[in-house]
Structures are given as structure tokens and as C-alpha cells.
Design a protein around this motif. Structure first.
Motif: not given
Length: 186
Positions: A39-66
């Protein structure tokens, strides 16, 4: 003989169905995480670091179990709050650092505000999707505080300032992830 082959067939069917249902929910979750990270962030650029986002959320158990997007938003806000608290603790430890004294108060206030903004946005999300507008506004205000920290210490060469700058840049990624998750339902 016939009854054992029927049992084997039924057992195989049940296992296959369970595997299919499990992969279906994983696909939905992956879709929510992907939607958030792209998704776009506030400044109309993509999330600052898409790879970081994907790695963070997929490795974080509460995110995976949402179980749905609202729950994923709450998880991203909780994660951001935890990260902000860690950085606020780092800043608190710099109070007696001689090279950092003149920046301490502003950085301390900024990180206290960031922590409070994540908490406030999380409270807004207790109303579910209806709270997304309030959560969005609150998280967008967080960018101002990260920018204040960056503007204040950005050109400093002391070790504490450099470390806090690195931490603040990563904090912006957590803010962007939360903002992107909120924008998926807003």
C-alpha cells in the motif's frame, strides 16, 4: 477388507480437506500481509521497505495468526508501539550523555509522542473498521515526530546520534507498515 479401504479413503479425504482449509486461510493471510506491504504510505511512495515489511509481518506470530484485516492492523499498531517504547528507552539512556544533552529533551518528547500515538491509534481500532479514520490520523501525526528527530540529529556525528538516527529510520518503517495496514481498510 472393504471396511478398511473405506476407512482409509475417508481418513485421506479428511486429511486432504484439512490441508486445503489450512492453505486457504494461509492464502487469505498472505493476501492481507501483501496488501499491507504494497500500500502507499503517507507521502505517496510505497512502504519504505517492502522487503522489511514482508519479512517482519510473516515472521511475527501475531501477524501470521491474525484472522482478518482489522486484527492485522491491531497487530501492526502493537508492534509499532513496542518498537517505539524500545527507542524511547534508548533515548532515556542518553540523558547523561554529554554530546547528546542539548537534543535529549526534544528527542525524548518526540518518542513519548510516538508511543502515545501508537496507543491512541490502537484504541481507535477497538471500534473495528469504524475506528480506522481516527487511527489513520493519529499514525500520520507520528511522521512529524520522526521527522523532528531526524532534523535535529541528522547531521550529528556523535555515536549516540548516529545510533538514534538508524533507529528512527527503522521506526519510520514501522509507522509506514501501520499506516499501510490502516489504509487497506480505510
Amino acid at each position: 477388507m472393504t471396511s478398511s479401504s473405506n476407512c482409509f479413503f475417508l481418513g485421506s479425504l479428511v486429511v486432504s480437506l484439512l490441508l486445503f482449509l489450512g492453505s486457504t486461510s494461509t492464502m487469505a493471510l498472505t493476501k492481507d500481509i501483501n496488501s499491507t506491504c504494497y500500500r502507499y504510505s503517507v507521502d505517496n511512495s510505497f512502504v519504505h521497505n517492502k522487503t522489511f515489511c514482508l519479512q517482519t509481518l510473516t515472521a511475527y506470530p501475531p501477524a501470521v495468526s491474525a484472522t482478518n484485516m482489522v486484527e492485522l492492523v491491531k497487530v501492526t499498531l502493537d508492534l509499532g508501539s513496542t518498537q517505539a517504547k524500545e527507542r524511547a528507552g534508548f533515548v532515556a539512556g542518553l540523558e547523561k550523555e554529554p554530546t547528546f544533552k542539548k537534543y535529549f529533551e526534544m528527542c525524548s518528547e518526540s518518542y513519548a509522542t510516538i508511543v502515545n500515538n501508537f496507543r491512541g491509534a490502537r484504541l481507535c481500532m477497538e471500534d473495528g473498521a469504524a475506528g480506522a479514520a481516527g487511527a489513520s490520523i493519529t499514525i500520520l501525526e507520528t511522521y512529524d515526530d520522526t521527522q523532528r528527530v531526524k532534523d535535529t540529529i541528522g547531521k550529528n556525528t556523535d555515536k549516540a546520534s548516529k545510533k538514534l538516527m538508524e533507529m528512527t529510520l527503522v521506526m519510520e518503517d514501522f509507522v509506514a507498515i501501520a499506516n499501510a495496514a490502516i489504509s487497506v481498510i480505510f
